[in-house]
Design an enzyme around this catalytic site. Sequence first.
Site, PDB file in Angstrom:
ATOM      1  N   ASN A   1      39.691  44.409  44.684  1.00 51.16           N
ATOM      2  CA  ASN A   1      38.321  44.800  44.993  1.00 51.16           C
ATOM      3  C   ASN A   1      37.357  44.166  43.990  1.00 51.16           C
ATOM      4  O   ASN A   1      37.683  43.958  42.830  1.00 51.16           O
ATOM      5  CB  ASN A   1      38.167  46.325  45.050  1.00 51.16           C
ATOM      6  CG  ASN A   1      38.538  47.049  43.772  1.00 51.16           C
ATOM      7  OD1 ASN A   1      39.540  46.752  43.144  1.00 51.16           O
ATOM      8  ND2 ASN A   1      37.729  48.027  43.407  1.00 51.16           N
TER       9      ASN A   1
ATOM     10  N   GLU B   1      33.393  44.700  42.932  1.00 52.03           N
ATOM     11  CA  GLU B   1      32.176  45.499  43.063  1.00 52.03           C
ATOM     12  C   GLU B   1      30.930  44.687  42.710  1.00 52.03           C
ATOM     13  O   GLU B   1      31.017  43.615  42.107  1.00 52.03           O
ATOM     14  CB  GLU B   1      32.247  46.734  42.164  1.00 52.03           C
ATOM     15  CG  GLU B   1      33.295  47.721  42.595  1.00 52.03           C
ATOM     16  CD  GLU B   1      33.335  48.964  41.733  1.00 52.03           C
ATOM     17  OE1 GLU B   1      34.041  49.895  42.116  1.00 52.03           O
ATOM     18  OE2 GLU B   1      32.682  49.016  40.663  1.00 52.03           O
TER      19      GLU B   1
ATOM     20  N   CYS C   1      36.222  45.332  49.318  1.00 46.30           N
ATOM     21  CA  CYS C   1      37.515  45.950  49.049  1.00 46.30           C
ATOM     22  C   CYS C   1      38.622  44.897  49.022  1.00 46.30           C
ATOM     23  O   CYS C   1      38.500  43.834  49.635  1.00 46.30           O
ATOM     24  CB  CYS C   1      37.835  46.978  50.125  1.00 46.30           C
ATOM     25  SG  CYS C   1      36.681  48.355  50.233  1.00 46.30           S
TER      26      CYS C   1
ATOM     27  N   GLU D   1      41.516  44.909  50.509  1.00 47.32           N
ATOM     28  CA  GLU D   1      42.122  44.656  51.814  1.00 47.32           C
ATOM     29  C   GLU D   1      41.314  43.655  52.632  1.00 47.32           C
ATOM     30  O   GLU D   1      41.878  42.742  53.246  1.00 47.32           O
ATOM     31  CB  GLU D   1      42.246  45.974  52.609  1.00 47.32           C
ATOM     32  CG  GLU D   1      43.107  47.024  51.933  1.00 47.32           C
ATOM     33  CD  GLU D   1      42.343  47.964  51.000  1.00 47.32           C
ATOM     34  OE1 GLU D   1      42.814  49.094  50.815  1.00 47.32           O
ATOM     35  OE2 GLU D   1      41.294  47.569  50.459  1.00 47.32           O
TER      36      GLU D   1
ATOM     37  N   CYS E   1      37.811  49.112  55.922  1.00 46.98           N
ATOM     38  CA  CYS E   1      38.992  48.249  55.867  1.00 46.98           C
ATOM     39  C   CYS E   1      39.911  48.497  57.058  1.00 46.98           C
ATOM     40  O   CYS E   1      40.463  47.556  57.628  1.00 46.98           O
ATOM     41  CB  CYS E   1      39.750  48.462  54.561  1.00 46.98           C
ATOM     42  SG  CYS E   1      38.906  47.713  53.148  1.00 46.98           S
TER      43      CYS E   1
END
Length: 151
Positions: A62, A64, A73, A75, A115
């Site tokens: 991930n 940010e 994220c 995924e 996700c």
Amino acid sequence: MKNIKLNTEFTIYASKESLEKDVQELFKAAEKARKNAYAPYSKFLVGAALKLENGEVVTGSNQENAAYPSGLCAERTIIYYAGAQFPNQKILKMTISAGLQGKVLDRPIPPCGACRQALVEYEKRQNAPIKLYFMGTEGQVAYSKSVENIL
């Protein structure tokens, strides 16, 4: 009126050591990716790894951003990369390892709603299930035979 019954089924493993060797290796890759997460705001680190039908392993974490929700994220980072770099390869399986920085998390952490939606779109596009394994930083692992199963 019409009644609809929905079923979700998971298999819970005591630990990643209970899994097949290739899934254990995929978890090692996800854990390594988790260490590269950029999460200065939430301190919630996620690493993910997927295996393509050609044997290629793609990892991500991930990332940010102060301009929430501009981050991404783990995924979605890896499925978008896999889709861009290997557009004709099916995603066979994915592992996810998540936890708070500096803390032990011993329960499985599933993908967030965004996700799940992105993953199921890839699953539908390839017309084949993506096996999904997820955990915290240690302990139990949850397994879902497909992404659609967790929607």
